[in-house]
Design a protein around this motif. Structure first.
Motif, PDB file in Angstrom:
ATOM      1  N   ILE A 172      29.562  46.143 -13.822  1.00  0.00           N
ATOM      2  CA  ILE A 172      30.095  46.412 -14.901  1.00  0.00           C
ATOM      3  C   ILE A 172      29.404  47.904 -15.560  1.00  0.00           C
ATOM      4  CG2 ILE A 172      29.694  45.588 -17.442  1.00  0.00           C
ATOM      5  CD1 ILE A 172      29.521  42.912 -16.565  1.00  0.00           C
ATOM      6  N   ALA A 173      30.301  48.809 -16.116  1.00  0.00           N
ATOM      7  CA  ALA A 173      29.734  50.150 -16.370  1.00  0.00           C
ATOM      8  C   ALA A 173      30.107  50.436 -17.529  1.00  0.00           C
ATOM      9  CB  ALA A 173      30.579  50.904 -15.128  1.00  0.00           C
ATOM     10  N   ASP A 174      28.957  50.951 -18.175  1.00  0.00           N
ATOM     11  CA  ASP A 174      29.132  51.638 -19.707  1.00  0.00           C
ATOM     12  C   ASP A 174      29.490  53.139 -19.332  1.00  0.00           C
ATOM     13  OD1 ASP A 174      28.602  52.898 -22.002  1.00  0.00           O
ATOM     14  OD2 ASP A 174      26.568  52.245 -22.203  1.00  0.00           O
ATOM     15  N   TYR A 175      30.853  53.151 -19.661  1.00  0.00           N
ATOM     16  CA  TYR A 175      31.496  54.541 -19.636  1.00  0.00           C
ATOM     17  C   TYR A 175      31.549  55.419 -20.786  1.00  0.00           C
ATOM     18  CZ  TYR A 175      32.738  55.224 -14.443  1.00  0.00           C
ATOM     19  OH  TYR A 175      32.740  55.419 -13.272  1.00  0.00           O
ATOM     20  N   SER A 176      30.644  55.255 -21.710  1.00  0.00           N
ATOM     21  CA  SER A 176      31.016  55.499 -22.966  1.00  0.00           C
ATOM     22  C   SER A 176      30.881  57.252 -22.976  1.00  0.00           C
ATOM     23  CB  SER A 176      29.689  55.255 -23.996  1.00  0.00           C
ATOM     24  OG  SER A 176      29.891  53.859 -24.165  1.00  0.00           O
ATOM     25  N   SER A 177      30.135  57.902 -22.136  1.00  0.00           N
ATOM     26  CA  SER A 177      30.147  59.324 -22.222  1.00  0.00           C
ATOM     27  C   SER A 177      30.790  59.996 -21.258  1.00  0.00           C
ATOM     28  CB  SER A 177      28.904  59.744 -22.618  1.00  0.00           C
ATOM     29  OG  SER A 177      28.078  59.158 -21.500  1.00  0.00           O
ATOM     30  N   SER A 178      31.708  59.341 -20.415  1.00  0.00           N
ATOM     31  CA  SER A 178      32.401  59.677 -19.156  1.00  0.00           C
ATOM     32  C   SER A 178      33.821  59.466 -18.836  1.00  0.00           C
ATOM     33  CB  SER A 178      31.444  59.774 -17.999  1.00  0.00           C
ATOM     34  OG  SER A 178      31.123  58.522 -17.585  1.00  0.00           O
ATOM     35  N   ILE A 179      34.094  58.303 -19.609  1.00  0.00           N
ATOM     36  CA  ILE A 179      35.613  57.702 -19.303  1.00  0.00           C
ATOM     37  C   ILE A 179      36.443  59.094 -19.712  1.00  0.00           C
ATOM     38  CG2 ILE A 179      35.798  57.097 -21.830  1.00  0.00           C
ATOM     39  CD1 ILE A 179      37.149  54.528 -20.209  1.00  0.00           C
ATOM     40  N   LEU A 180      37.564  58.828 -18.770  1.00  0.00           N
ATOM     41  CA  LEU A 180      38.432  59.945 -19.071  1.00  0.00           C
ATOM     42  C   LEU A 180      38.233  61.241 -18.725  1.00  0.00           C
ATOM     43  CD1 LEU A 180      40.126  58.385 -22.209  1.00  0.00           C
ATOM     44  CD2 LEU A 180      41.153  58.190 -19.874  1.00  0.00           C
ATOM     45  N   SER A 181      36.905  61.527 -18.111  1.00  0.00           N
ATOM     46  CA  SER A 181      36.607  62.877 -17.728  1.00  0.00           C
ATOM     47  C   SER A 181      37.175  63.168 -16.351  1.00  0.00           C
ATOM     48  CB  SER A 181      35.137  62.891 -17.874  1.00  0.00           C
ATOM     49  OG  SER A 181      34.491  62.116 -16.967  1.00  0.00           O
ATOM     50  N   LYS A 182      37.309  62.087 -15.629  1.00  0.00           N
ATOM     51  CA  LYS A 182      37.832  62.256 -14.186  1.00  0.00           C
ATOM     52  C   LYS A 182      38.660  60.806 -13.901  1.00  0.00           C
ATOM     53  CE  LYS A 182      33.570  60.401 -12.097  1.00  0.00           C
ATOM     54  NZ  LYS A 182      32.558  60.399 -11.429  1.00  0.00           N
ATOM     55  N   PRO A 183      39.453  61.142 -12.725  1.00  0.00           N
ATOM     56  CA  PRO A 183      39.983  59.752 -12.268  1.00  0.00           C
ATOM     57  C   PRO A 183      38.889  58.913 -11.656  1.00  0.00           C
ATOM     58  CG  PRO A 183      41.108  61.660 -11.176  1.00  0.00           C
ATOM     59  CD  PRO A 183      40.032  62.135 -11.948  1.00  0.00           C
ATOM     60  N   ILE A 184      38.988  57.527 -12.049  1.00  0.00           N
ATOM     61  CA  ILE A 184      38.164  56.537 -11.468  1.00  0.00           C
ATOM     62  C   ILE A 184      39.043  55.340 -10.665  1.00  0.00           C
ATOM     63  CG2 ILE A 184      35.904  56.891 -12.688  1.00  0.00           C
ATOM     64  CD1 ILE A 184      36.746  54.835 -14.621  1.00  0.00           C
ATOM     65  N   ASP A 185      38.294  54.620  -9.708  1.00  0.00           N
ATOM     66  CA  ASP A 185      39.221  53.444  -9.173  1.00  0.00           C
ATOM     67  C   ASP A 185      38.735  52.345 -10.082  1.00  0.00           C
ATOM     68  OD1 ASP A 185      39.923  51.523  -7.578  1.00  0.00           O
ATOM     69  OD2 ASP A 185      38.855  52.300  -5.818  1.00  0.00           O
ATOM     70  N   VAL A 186      39.461  52.202 -10.880  1.00  0.00           N
ATOM     71  CA  VAL A 186      39.152  50.892 -11.871  1.00  0.00           C
ATOM     72  C   VAL A 186      38.976  49.675 -10.987  1.00  0.00           C
ATOM     73  CG1 VAL A 186      40.307  49.477 -13.708  1.00  0.00           C
ATOM     74  CG2 VAL A 186      40.358  52.006 -13.511  1.00  0.00           C
ATOM     75  N   SER A 187      39.698  49.298  -9.980  1.00  0.00           N
ATOM     76  CA  SER A 187      39.504  48.105  -9.155  1.00  0.00           C
ATOM     77  C   SER A 187      38.114  47.971  -8.553  1.00  0.00           C
ATOM     78  CB  SER A 187      40.649  48.072  -8.053  1.00  0.00           C
ATOM     79  OG  SER A 187      40.233  48.994  -6.868  1.00  0.00           O
ATOM     80  N   LEU A 188      37.341  48.678  -8.644  1.00  0.00           N
ATOM     81  CA  LEU A 188      35.952  48.552  -8.271  1.00  0.00           C
ATOM     82  C   LEU A 188      35.093  47.849  -9.176  1.00  0.00           C
ATOM     83  CD1 LEU A 188      35.000  52.128  -6.483  1.00  0.00           C
ATOM     84  CD2 LEU A 188      35.793  49.902  -5.317  1.00  0.00           C
ATOM     85  N   TYR A 189      35.671  47.644 -10.410  1.00  0.00           N
ATOM     86  CA  TYR A 189      34.794  47.180 -11.425  1.00  0.00           C
ATOM     87  C   TYR A 189      35.337  45.919 -11.916  1.00  0.00           C
ATOM     88  CZ  TYR A 189      33.515  52.005 -11.814  1.00  0.00           C
ATOM     89  OH  TYR A 189      32.982  53.294 -11.235  1.00  0.00           O
ATOM     90  N   GLY A 190      34.479  45.158 -12.538  1.00  0.00           N
ATOM     91  CA  GLY A 190      34.819  43.658 -13.260  1.00  0.00           C
ATOM     92  C   GLY A 190      35.274  44.246 -14.738  1.00  0.00           C
ATOM     93  N   ILE A 191      34.213  45.051 -15.270  1.00  0.00           N
ATOM     94  CA  ILE A 191      34.456  45.413 -16.599  1.00  0.00           C
ATOM     95  C   ILE A 191      34.042  47.062 -16.695  1.00  0.00           C
ATOM     96  CG2 ILE A 191      33.727  45.529 -19.088  1.00  0.00           C
ATOM     97  CD1 ILE A 191      33.298  42.498 -18.824  1.00  0.00           C
TER      98      ILE A 191
END
Ligand SMILES: Cc1ncc(COP(=O)(O)O)c(C=O)c1O
Length: 362
Positions: A172-191
């Motif tokens: 689970i990752a809190d991406y509050s201050s970096s979401i949409l700043s670069k591509p990420i592999d969502v499939s690695l995460y539960g939330i």
């Protein structure tokens, strides 16, 4: 007056084009003669906005089909409690990685609901801070999930590695201050969750991207408005959602697509941060205490040699149109938050001011 650039950590600057567009249609949305903030979330026209926003988010982040996107109330701090309320099932243990203020706060909140294994990963060597590599994190075998924060907004400490753990671990990752700043592999995460007011839109809405199979883990006492499964079944409209924040976030996502998507945005963010870090590193006047591998590309804290001088810097910068450079109260100093909406010209204006300030105060 100089052009104004806003370096606030959040609520943060939004793309000017988006705000102009919102202003233009504020009192008369789509020729209806009423404002978007007066339209019911059940109206077709709002459902269209909501659906498009989700589709654009899915496209930008390449979200796999087996993930749901929820648009929630309450900010990221609310997620600190909602996550254990929804994910423990019969388990009692969780792993919380501590890399700064926000991850520590998330752990503190989770302790109300479960046994939290605290994993501290900040290391200090010769006055420089760094974070333990992911393969050195001491995860427990039977935890319900692992929680971490890839970008600590206050200190500017960032984890750039992908969270590669055993397949059955829920990350689970809190991406509050970096979401949409670069591509990420969502499939690695539960939330993945993020409050909007930095890189998505105005405050008031929080995005939760959750793997479908995790929707059913909540306990029967999880309040309905916080129950991921209920929210998902009602397409995030179990109760009245923050409609204006949803609409404006949707416009920011369209703007991001026009910028060329996250590959392009990532390049720009890298260039902006490089310009600022080079200015700091090539001087013996400004200091940033984080090792290169863990530096944030979004929040860049720095100091001069004296706290008094930092305050003069912040005051003078504001007069030059460079707003909100004050560091967070727990760290002091200066902090420049350079999210997606900050143009390179804004960072250049800051760098020009830094060089001039150094010249005058060395
Ligand atoms: C990484 C991170 N997590 C959580 C929060 C708390 O967010 P909110 O104020 O939306 O609850 C913040 C706020 O700055 C943050 O930067």
């Amino acid at each position: 007056m100089n052009k104004i650039y806003n370096f606030s950590a959040g609520p943060a600057m939004l793309p000017v084009d988006v705000m102009k567009e919102a202003k233009k249609e504020f009192c008369n949305f789509n020729g209806l003669g009423i404002s978007i903030i007066e339209i019911s979330h059940r109206e077709k026209i709002f459902i269209k906005i909501a659906t498009e926003t989700e589709e654009n988010l899915r496209e930008l982040l390449n979200i796999p089909k087996n993930y749901k996107v929820l648009f929630c109330h309450g900010g990221a701090r609310t997620q600190f409690s909602i996550i254990p309320m929804n994910l423990l099932e019969k388990k009692t243990k969780t792993d919380y990685i501590i890399s700064g203020y926000w991850s520590e706060y998330a752990a503190k909140e989770a302790k109300k609901y479960c046994n939290v294994n605290i994993i501290k990963i900040i290391e200090e060597k010769n006055g420089k801070l760094s974070l333990k590599k992911i393969n050195k994190w001491k995860i427990t075998n039977d935890s319900a999930y692992i929680h971490y924060c890839p970008n600590e907004t206050i200190s500017g400490l960032s984890i750039h590695e992908d969270p590669l753990f055993l397949k059955n671990k829920i990350i689970i990752a809190d991406y509050s201050s970096s979401i949409l700043s670069k591509p990420i592999d969502v499939s690695l995460y539960g939330i993945i969750y993020a409050s909007a007011q930095k890189n998505i839109g105005p405050s008031g809405i929080t995005i939760v991207i959750i793997r479908e199979d995790l929707l059913l883990r909540n306990s029967s006492i999880t309040p309905s408005v916080f129950n991921y499964n209920i929210l998902s079944k009602h397409k995030s409209m179990f109760n009245t959602p923050p409609t204006f924040a949803w609409y404006l976030s949707g416009m920011v996502l369209k703007w991001l697509k026009k910028q060329g998507g996250l590959q392009e945005i990532a390049k720009k963010n890298y260039e902006k941060s490089k310009l600022l870090y080079n200015t700091i590193d090539n001087s013996d006047f400004y200091f940033n205490n984080i090792t290169k591998k863990n530096r944030s590309l979004m929040n860049i804290p720095f100091k001069t040699k004296e706290p008094k001088l930092d305050l003069i810097f912040i005051k003078e910068a504001k007069k030059q149109g460079l707003h909100s450079l004050k560091g967070h109260k727990i760290l002091g100093g200066i902090r420049a938050s350079i999210y997606n909406a900050m143009p390179i010209d804004g960072v250049q204006a800051l760098v020009d001011f830094m060089n001039d300030f150094k010249y005058r105060h060395s």
